[in-house]
Write an enzyme that holds these catalytic residues in place. Sequence first.
Site, PDB file in Angstrom:
ATOM      1  N   GLY A   1     -19.173 -61.040 -18.216  1.00  0.00           N
ATOM      2  CA  GLY A   1     -19.027 -61.083 -19.596  1.00  0.00           C
ATOM      3  C   GLY A   1     -17.684 -60.289 -20.041  1.00  0.00           C
ATOM      4  O   GLY A   1     -16.751 -60.050 -19.207  1.00  0.00           O
TER       5      GLY A   1
ATOM      6  N   LEU B   1     -15.403 -61.469 -21.999  1.00  0.00           N
ATOM      7  CA  LEU B   1     -14.660 -62.486 -21.211  1.00  0.00           C
ATOM      8  C   LEU B   1     -13.209 -62.403 -21.766  1.00  0.00           C
ATOM      9  O   LEU B   1     -13.178 -62.099 -22.927  1.00  0.00           O
ATOM     10  CB  LEU B   1     -15.002 -64.062 -21.450  1.00  0.00           C
ATOM     11  CG  LEU B   1     -16.404 -64.276 -20.906  1.00  0.00           C
ATOM     12  CD1 LEU B   1     -16.872 -65.708 -21.628  1.00  0.00           C
ATOM     13  CD2 LEU B   1     -16.350 -63.966 -19.271  1.00  0.00           C
ATOM     14  N   HIS B   2     -11.994 -62.506 -21.039  1.00  0.00           N
ATOM     15  CA  HIS B   2     -10.814 -62.611 -21.225  1.00  0.00           C
ATOM     16  C   HIS B   2     -10.056 -63.815 -20.819  1.00  0.00           C
ATOM     17  O   HIS B   2     -10.517 -64.465 -19.902  1.00  0.00           O
ATOM     18  CB  HIS B   2     -10.104 -61.157 -21.208  1.00  0.00           C
ATOM     19  CG  HIS B   2     -10.439 -60.733 -19.443  1.00  0.00           C
ATOM     20  ND1 HIS B   2      -9.768 -61.476 -18.387  1.00  0.00           N
ATOM     21  CD2 HIS B   2     -10.914 -59.778 -18.922  1.00  0.00           C
ATOM     22  CE1 HIS B   2     -10.331 -61.069 -17.395  1.00  0.00           C
ATOM     23  NE2 HIS B   2     -10.921 -59.772 -17.417  1.00  0.00           N
TER      24      HIS B   2
ATOM     25  N   GLY C   1      -8.464 -64.015 -18.290  1.00  0.00           N
ATOM     26  CA  GLY C   1      -8.350 -64.102 -16.726  1.00  0.00           C
ATOM     27  C   GLY C   1      -9.932 -65.012 -16.326  1.00  0.00           C
ATOM     28  O   GLY C   1      -9.757 -66.051 -15.589  1.00  0.00           O
ATOM     29  N   HIS C   2     -10.866 -64.895 -17.096  1.00  0.00           N
ATOM     30  CA  HIS C   2     -12.077 -65.699 -17.044  1.00  0.00           C
ATOM     31  C   HIS C   2     -11.815 -66.903 -17.410  1.00  0.00           C
ATOM     32  O   HIS C   2     -12.061 -67.854 -16.808  1.00  0.00           O
ATOM     33  CB  HIS C   2     -13.063 -65.055 -17.719  1.00  0.00           C
ATOM     34  CG  HIS C   2     -13.519 -63.504 -17.310  1.00  0.00           C
ATOM     35  ND1 HIS C   2     -13.378 -62.462 -18.103  1.00  0.00           N
ATOM     36  CD2 HIS C   2     -14.212 -63.042 -16.241  1.00  0.00           C
ATOM     37  CE1 HIS C   2     -13.882 -61.521 -17.710  1.00  0.00           C
ATOM     38  NE2 HIS C   2     -14.260 -61.907 -16.503  1.00  0.00           N
TER      39      HIS C   2
ATOM     40  N   ASP D   1      -9.803 -59.184  -7.591  1.00  0.00           N
ATOM     41  CA  ASP D   1     -10.883 -58.522  -6.442  1.00  0.00           C
ATOM     42  C   ASP D   1     -10.853 -59.153  -5.152  1.00  0.00           C
ATOM     43  O   ASP D   1     -11.520 -59.933  -4.734  1.00  0.00           O
ATOM     44  CB  ASP D   1     -12.171 -58.751  -7.385  1.00  0.00           C
ATOM     45  CG  ASP D   1     -12.563 -58.165  -8.640  1.00  0.00           C
ATOM     46  OD1 ASP D   1     -12.002 -56.819  -8.731  1.00  0.00           O
ATOM     47  OD2 ASP D   1     -12.638 -58.805  -9.651  1.00  0.00           O
TER      48      ASP D   1
ATOM     49  N   ARG E   1     -12.388 -53.631 -17.978  1.00  0.00           N
ATOM     50  CA  ARG E   1     -12.332 -52.204 -18.006  1.00  0.00           C
ATOM     51  C   ARG E   1     -10.905 -51.740 -18.672  1.00  0.00           C
ATOM     52  O   ARG E   1     -10.816 -50.571 -19.097  1.00  0.00           O
ATOM     53  CB  ARG E   1     -12.600 -51.628 -16.730  1.00  0.00           C
ATOM     54  CG  ARG E   1     -13.605 -51.696 -16.146  1.00  0.00           C
ATOM     55  CD  ARG E   1     -13.869 -51.011 -14.611  1.00  0.00           C
ATOM     56  NE  ARG E   1     -15.472 -50.714 -14.101  1.00  0.00           N
ATOM     57  CZ  ARG E   1     -15.673 -51.684 -13.497  1.00  0.00           C
ATOM     58  NH1 ARG E   1     -15.170 -52.434 -12.661  1.00  0.00           N
ATOM     59  NH2 ARG E   1     -17.162 -51.444 -13.278  1.00  0.00           N
TER      60      ARG E   1
HETATM   61  O1  PAF Z   1     -16.345 -60.234 -10.176  1.00  0.00           O
HETATM   62  C1  PAF Z   1     -17.400 -60.077 -11.130  1.00  0.00           C
HETATM   63  O2  PAF Z   1     -17.144 -60.202 -12.162  1.00  0.00           O
HETATM   64  C2  PAF Z   1     -18.663 -59.563 -10.067  1.00  0.00           C
HETATM   65  O3  PAF Z   1     -18.419 -59.060  -9.351  1.00  0.00           O
HETATM   66  C3  PAF Z   1     -19.347 -61.076  -9.941  1.00  0.00           C
HETATM   67  C4  PAF Z   1     -18.690 -61.899  -9.206  1.00  0.00           C
HETATM   68  C5  PAF Z   1     -19.684 -61.817 -11.602  1.00  0.00           C
HETATM   69  C6  PAF Z   1     -20.863 -60.557  -9.664  1.00  0.00           C
HETATM   70  O4  PAF Z   1     -21.551 -59.758 -10.521  1.00  0.00           O
END
Ligand code: PAF
Length: 275
Positions: free
Chosen positions: A28, A30-31, A33-34, A147, A184
């Site tokens: 959540g 959300l930005h 990137g998402h 990540d 963050r």
């Molecule tokens: O990258 C994330 O936001 C989290 O690590 C994920 C993949 C949703 C798992 O909780």
Amino acid sequence: MIVARKSREVIELRKKMSGTVGFVPTMGALHEGHLSLIRKAGEENDNVIVSIFVNPTQFLPGEDLEKYPRKEDADIKICEMAGVDLLYMPGADDMYEKDELRISSPALRGYILEGARRPGHFDGVLQVVMKLLNLSCADRAYFGKKDTQQLIHVRQMVRNYFMKTEIVACETVRDRDGLALSSRNVYLSREERKRALSIPRALERAGKLIMNGEMRVSVIEKEMRLVLEKEVDLLEYIAVVDRYFVPISEVRPNDTVILMAVKVGKTRLIDNMWV
Ligand code: PAF
């Protein structure tokens, strides 16, 4: 868009979906990137499922689980506007029972870099991603390269457990000033954010050196340190590894990732560059 709070709803709704399914797991807040992951899932699949779950098992004691930004209403609107078909927003009680089966990250790669600083973090990530991939029965799932270590572990889990979902790696999205988008980033004060820009600058410096033919990791690392050290409050690591996460001493084009983790103020930030 349907919002499901329970796993059994997701199972039923998934059965009714025809065509391919693209899945985007998120925590959540959300930005852009998402959104880039959601858009890609929409372009490549007939249906899009998104999950929003701040997964407690991937936070270590003393980390920001309680403080982690939660923006449920805004996130629902964003997903609706982005054309998501099914949004799964479970509570922890729907996801976990007491005395659960455990999934462990690999004994070596799971405990270096992020895994060394956050021991157990990837176990929690893999546990929830396994559940979410099983629930969504996705043809493809979309993960950001920001990540990278998470991405590598998820790919290994899919390989090791013969899971059918294809894991799609997506480019890191950056703000105009170059800072990689992260939920963050909201923790940063204006002054800290300015200093955090040394992160993309250090990666840029590494990129320029490599373009000019400098392949020695020791030289590249030293130059990156010079950019970072004056600005960040803690330089946790700079690492240069190959695609199997083995440290290397010479950059190998198409088989190298440069990663770093720093603290600016109290905020921990990670970033990387695939060469
Ligand atoms: O990258 C994330 O936001 C989290 O690590 C994920 C993949 C949703 C798992 O909780």
